[in-house]
Design an enzyme around this catalytic site. Structure first.
Site, mmCIF file in Angstrom:
data_model
loop_
_atom_site.group_PDB
_atom_site.id
_atom_site.type_symbol
_atom_site.label_atom_id
_atom_site.label_comp_id
_atom_site.label_asym_id
_atom_site.label_seq_id
_atom_site.Cartn_x
_atom_site.Cartn_y
_atom_site.Cartn_z
ATOM 1 N N LYS A 147 31.692 60.322 35.708
ATOM 2 C CA LYS A 147 30.574 61.284 35.822
ATOM 3 C C LYS A 147 30.984 62.544 36.595
ATOM 4 O O LYS A 147 30.481 63.628 36.342
ATOM 5 C CB LYS A 147 29.360 60.607 36.463
ATOM 6 C CG LYS A 147 28.713 59.562 35.516
ATOM 7 C CD LYS A 147 27.544 58.860 36.154
ATOM 8 C CE LYS A 147 26.685 58.090 35.160
ATOM 9 N NZ LYS A 147 27.253 56.874 34.614
ATOM 10 N N VAL A 200 31.285 50.748 37.135
ATOM 11 C CA VAL A 200 31.047 49.299 37.052
ATOM 12 C C VAL A 200 32.286 48.463 36.716
ATOM 13 O O VAL A 200 32.233 47.242 36.749
ATOM 14 C CB VAL A 200 29.906 48.928 36.069
ATOM 15 C CG1 VAL A 200 28.553 49.311 36.620
ATOM 16 C CG2 VAL A 200 30.136 49.509 34.696
ATOM 17 N N TYR A 243 24.869 55.659 43.971
ATOM 18 C CA TYR A 243 23.487 55.353 43.544
ATOM 19 C C TYR A 243 22.594 55.042 44.742
ATOM 20 O O TYR A 243 22.603 55.779 45.710
ATOM 21 C CB TYR A 243 23.463 54.197 42.536
ATOM 22 C CG TYR A 243 24.536 54.297 41.501
ATOM 23 C CD1 TYR A 243 24.550 55.369 40.612
ATOM 24 C CD2 TYR A 243 25.554 53.354 41.399
ATOM 25 C CE1 TYR A 243 25.534 55.470 39.644
ATOM 26 C CE2 TYR A 243 26.539 53.454 40.438
ATOM 27 C CZ TYR A 243 26.521 54.510 39.573
ATOM 28 O OH TYR A 243 27.493 54.611 38.634
ATOM 29 N N SER A 253 31.511 54.830 35.318
ATOM 30 C CA SER A 253 30.749 55.932 35.911
ATOM 31 C C SER A 253 31.549 56.850 36.825
ATOM 32 O O SER A 253 31.053 57.911 37.214
ATOM 33 C CB SER A 253 29.552 55.392 36.683
ATOM 34 O OG SER A 253 28.547 55.060 35.766
ATOM 35 N N TYR A 258 29.797 60.858 25.748
ATOM 36 C CA TYR A 258 29.530 60.095 26.982
ATOM 37 C C TYR A 258 30.252 58.749 26.941
ATOM 38 O O TYR A 258 30.914 58.361 27.899
ATOM 39 C CB TYR A 258 28.012 59.914 27.147
ATOM 40 C CG TYR A 258 27.625 59.011 28.287
ATOM 41 C CD1 TYR A 258 27.502 59.507 29.584
ATOM 42 C CD2 TYR A 258 27.402 57.650 28.087
ATOM 43 C CE1 TYR A 258 27.169 58.662 30.646
ATOM 44 C CE2 TYR A 258 27.068 56.804 29.133
ATOM 45 C CZ TYR A 258 26.943 57.314 30.404
ATOM 46 O OH TYR A 258 26.617 56.484 31.449
#
Ligand code: GLN
Length: 317
Positions: free
Chosen positions: A68, A263, A245, A65, A193
């Site tokens: 992103k 992660v 998050y 992530s 993605y």
């Protein structure tokens, strides 16, 4: 305030390794099944391009992530702020990164923000190119330039496993298609993605990206403005509010500068005008953030006095 040095980082890494026991390694990421949970490495680059590091910096890991922020950078560069945020929100979600319920309960026209899976998939749909290969190659080319590293590439095994275990992400994508939140080809969007998540890097590469952000998206080496600075301000603000998050609030308080996790246990940090930081600590908590990496960031911020809010006040004294 302490001075940044390899010795200081070494000391902090030793102090923080035990926090790895508070989390777990994601074993289904290829290459991570047998990894030592206690690994922890950090690299920091300052504005003079000096590199400081300690711990397991030889470890390679997939961006997951942390990618992103790269997708968001590409989409902003391709379409500009106004258009991008017509398709994705900029508000913190306060839930797990792959939450589905929010897509229906909150606003069916767009996902919460670009730092959670649904938002990042919607952002990937906006990256320009005639097909997935061209889109992915544009991302890779930009990263190689920023990281000054032509060996940055896709990890094929990770990519394969992202596809294999990607049903949750497919669910998010197809739901968004059903509501019209994504109008693009879903298979292609997901493929892109998955690929961007599967790019392999070292902590030095993350630190280079971080320092590029810290320098207002200008190359430290050449001074070239690679991405408009306004886009980086936008990305850093969203990293600060959503990058970790449902722990983003805690990080804003304890660390006080923009950070983004993956992660694989990686964290990228950017201290505006000062440092780029890359961390790997593969043991993560249930929220998806590196336990030892988080503890290390906290200490780095405290020791070097990097909380942007206290820095602003200090300048006024
Ligand atoms: N590849 C993972 C996914 O798409 C990344 C999640 C993360 O790093 N938080 O679910």
């Amino acid at each position: 305030m302490k001075e940044l040095s390899n010795d200081l980082l070494e000391e902090l890494v030793t102090e923080c390794r035990p926090y790895s026991r508070e989390g777990q390694v994601v074993k289904d990421i290829p290459g991570q099944r047998t990894i030592d949970q206690n690994k922890l490495g950090v690299c920091i680059i300052n504005m003079d391009n000096e590199v400081f590091s300690a711990g397991d910096t030889d470890m390679k890991f997939s961006l997951q992530s942390a990618s992103k922020i790269i997708s968001l950078m590409m989409a902003l560069d391709d379409f500009g702020k106004e258009e991008v945020f017509q398709n994705v929100g900029m508000e913190p979600m306060g839930d797990f990164y792959n939450s589905i319920s929010h897509l229906e309960a909150h606003d069916v026209t767009k996902p919460f923000n670009p730092m959670v899976n649904a938002g990042a998939i919607a952002v990937a749909a906006m990256i320009k190119g005639k097909d997935v290969d061209e889109k992915f190659n544009r991302v890779l080319k930009t990263l190689r330039k920023i990281m000054n590293n032509n060996s940055i590439k896709l990890n094929d095994e990770v990519y394969e496993s992202e596809q294999l275990k990607g049903d949750r992400n497919r669910s998010l994508a197809f739901f968004m298609k059903s509501t019209g939140a994504i109008a693009h080809d879903i298979d292609e969007t997901l493929d892109l993605y998955f690929r961007i998540n599967s790019i392999d890097v070292h902590t030095t590469d993350l630190a280079k990206l971080g320092v590029f952000f810290a320098n207002g998206s200008r190359s430290l080496k050449t001074g070239e403005q690679i991405i408009p600075m306004d886009h980086i301000n936008t990305i850093e603000a969203i990293m600060m509010t959503s990058g970790m998050y449902n722990e983003a609030g805690k990080y804003a308080v304890d660390v006080g500068f923009p950070v983004k996790s993956g992660v694989s246990g990686c964290i990228i940090g950017s201290v505006p005008g000062r440092y780029g930081i890359g961390i790997i600590g593969p043991s993560i908590n249930e929220k998806g953030n590196s336990t030892a990496g988080g503890a290390l960031l906290h200490r780095i911020s405290r020791n070097l006095e990097l909380n942007v809010f206290s820095v602003i006040r200090k300048d006024k004294e």
